[in-house]
Design a protein around this motif. Structure first.
Motif, PDB file in Angstrom:
ATOM      1  N   GLY A 171       0.824  -1.202   0.000  1.00  0.00           N
ATOM      2  CA  GLY A 171       0.000   0.000   0.000  1.00  0.00           C
ATOM      3  C   GLY A 171       0.853   1.244   0.000  1.00  0.00           C
ATOM      4  O   GLY A 171       1.741   1.406  -0.833  1.00  0.00           O
ATOM      5  N   GLU A 172       0.624   2.127   0.975  1.00  0.00           N
ATOM      6  CA  GLU A 172       1.387   3.379   1.036  1.00  0.00           C
ATOM      7  C   GLU A 172       2.748   3.211   1.702  1.00  0.00           C
ATOM      8  O   GLU A 172       3.577   4.120   1.664  1.00  0.00           O
ATOM      9  CB  GLU A 172       0.578   4.436   1.800  1.00  0.00           C
ATOM     10  N   PHE A 173       3.001   2.045   2.292  1.00  0.00           N
ATOM     11  CA  PHE A 173       4.287   1.814   2.943  1.00  0.00           C
ATOM     12  C   PHE A 173       5.310   1.354   1.909  1.00  0.00           C
ATOM     13  O   PHE A 173       5.053   0.424   1.146  1.00  0.00           O
ATOM     14  CB  PHE A 173       4.166   0.792   4.063  1.00  0.00           C
ATOM     15  N   PRO A 174       6.481   1.989   1.873  1.00  0.00           N
ATOM     16  CA  PRO A 174       7.481   1.623   0.869  1.00  0.00           C
ATOM     17  C   PRO A 174       8.161   0.301   1.218  1.00  0.00           C
ATOM     18  O   PRO A 174       8.102  -0.170   2.360  1.00  0.00           O
ATOM     19  CB  PRO A 174       8.489   2.779   0.983  1.00  0.00           C
ATOM     20  N   ALA A 175       8.800  -0.286   0.222  1.00  0.00           N
ATOM     21  CA  ALA A 175       9.661  -1.436   0.496  1.00  0.00           C
ATOM     22  C   ALA A 175      10.792  -0.959   1.415  1.00  0.00           C
ATOM     23  O   ALA A 175      11.262   0.178   1.292  1.00  0.00           O
ATOM     24  CB  ALA A 175      10.226  -1.985  -0.806  1.00  0.00           C
ATOM     25  N   PHE A 176      11.194  -1.809   2.348  1.00  0.00           N
ATOM     26  CA  PHE A 176      12.301  -1.429   3.232  1.00  0.00           C
ATOM     27  C   PHE A 176      12.976  -2.677   3.772  1.00  0.00           C
ATOM     28  O   PHE A 176      12.522  -3.799   3.549  1.00  0.00           O
ATOM     29  CB  PHE A 176      11.824  -0.512   4.369  1.00  0.00           C
ATOM     30  N   GLY A 177      14.082  -2.472   4.443  1.00  0.00           N
ATOM     31  CA  GLY A 177      14.823  -3.585   5.005  1.00  0.00           C
ATOM     32  C   GLY A 177      15.261  -3.303   6.424  1.00  0.00           C
ATOM     33  O   GLY A 177      15.280  -2.146   6.868  1.00  0.00           O
ATOM     34  N   GLU A 178      15.586  -4.384   7.119  1.00  0.00           N
ATOM     35  CA  GLU A 178      16.109  -4.283   8.484  1.00  0.00           C
ATOM     36  C   GLU A 178      17.353  -5.145   8.586  1.00  0.00           C
ATOM     37  O   GLU A 178      17.464  -6.166   7.910  1.00  0.00           O
ATOM     38  CB  GLU A 178      15.095  -4.795   9.508  1.00  0.00           C
ATOM     39  N   THR A 179      18.263  -4.732   9.448  1.00  0.00           N
ATOM     40  CA  THR A 179      19.472  -5.507   9.718  1.00  0.00           C
ATOM     41  C   THR A 179      19.544  -5.797  11.216  1.00  0.00           C
ATOM     42  O   THR A 179      19.484  -4.875  12.032  1.00  0.00           O
ATOM     43  CB  THR A 179      20.735  -4.735   9.285  1.00  0.00           C
ATOM     44  N   TYR A 180      19.637  -7.083  11.534  1.00  0.00           N
ATOM     45  CA  TYR A 180      19.746  -7.531  12.929  1.00  0.00           C
ATOM     46  C   TYR A 180      21.079  -8.259  13.111  1.00  0.00           C
ATOM     47  O   TYR A 180      21.646  -8.772  12.144  1.00  0.00           O
ATOM     48  CB  TYR A 180      18.626  -8.509  13.287  1.00  0.00           C
TER      49      TYR A 180
END
Length: 201
Positions: free
Chosen positions: A121-130
């Protein structure tokens, strides 16, 4: 889709083999057969596309599979809604088996876990690093190092989205992210090498 691109590359490579380019069929001889033994039963032929699909499936999984495939938890929830108890239990058992039978399992201190999320939806693609780290009692934790959510987002929204798979202490800090996000969204790096490349496909 990445797998479609890989399939296309393999198909084009096969089509350009041999003197009759582009080829539509590939011919071969059974292992151990010599030209003197070249009976019809020792020779095989395959459509280029079928051979390319076979190779791509062996390397990357079937090309029809999408990177946005449902996570083990989502598959179980879908089966539960359909009143399919066998499917629900099966999805959870398959997810557990896929994790615990991986050659790099269990997680180790220093493992880096990257999570990729598609646009929703309105949320963009993104990533996280753990990163996986030691916790009390010989257990392991997993803490958020960074995320790629835009700086323009409301901090309250960012707080609700980023770091949701951080783990203070657990036998297996990967369990929740594996089941909730899904292995297809994860890239796991150990000692500088990728040991699980689900997020790269």
């Amino acid at each position: 889709m990445r797998r479609d691109v890989e399939l296309q590359i393999i198909t084009e490579a096969l089509q350009k083999m041999g003197p009759h380019s582009p080829a539509t069929r590939i011919w071969g001889r059974a292992p151990g057969a010599t030209s003197e033994q070249g009976a019809a039963g020792n020779v095989w032929a395959g459509d280029v596309h079928d051979v390319a699909v076979h190779i791509a499936t062996r390397l990357y999984g079937h090309p029809s599979a999408t990177t946005a495939a449902a996570s083990p938890r989502a598959q179980a929830e879908d089966a539960k809604r359909a009143r399919d108890l066998v499917g629900e239990i099966g999805a959870l058992m398959q997810g557990d088996e896929a994790l615990t039978s991986a050659p790099w399992y269990p997680a180790r201190r220093g493992d880096v876990v990257l999570v990729h999320y598609e646009q929703a939806g309105e949320f963009p693609a993104f990533g996280e690093t753990y990163v996986v780290d030691d916790a009390d009692g010989g257990l392991l934790g997993m803490r958020l190092l960074a995320h790629t959510l835009p700086d323009t987002m409301d901090p309250a929204e960012v707080e609700g989205m980023a770091g949701c798979f951080a783990v203070e202490s657990a036998d297996c800090p990967l369990y929740e992210v594996w089941f909730e996000a899904g292995p297809q969204r994860l890239t796991i790096v150990r000692d500088g090498r990728v040991v699980h490349a689900g997020g790269a496909r």
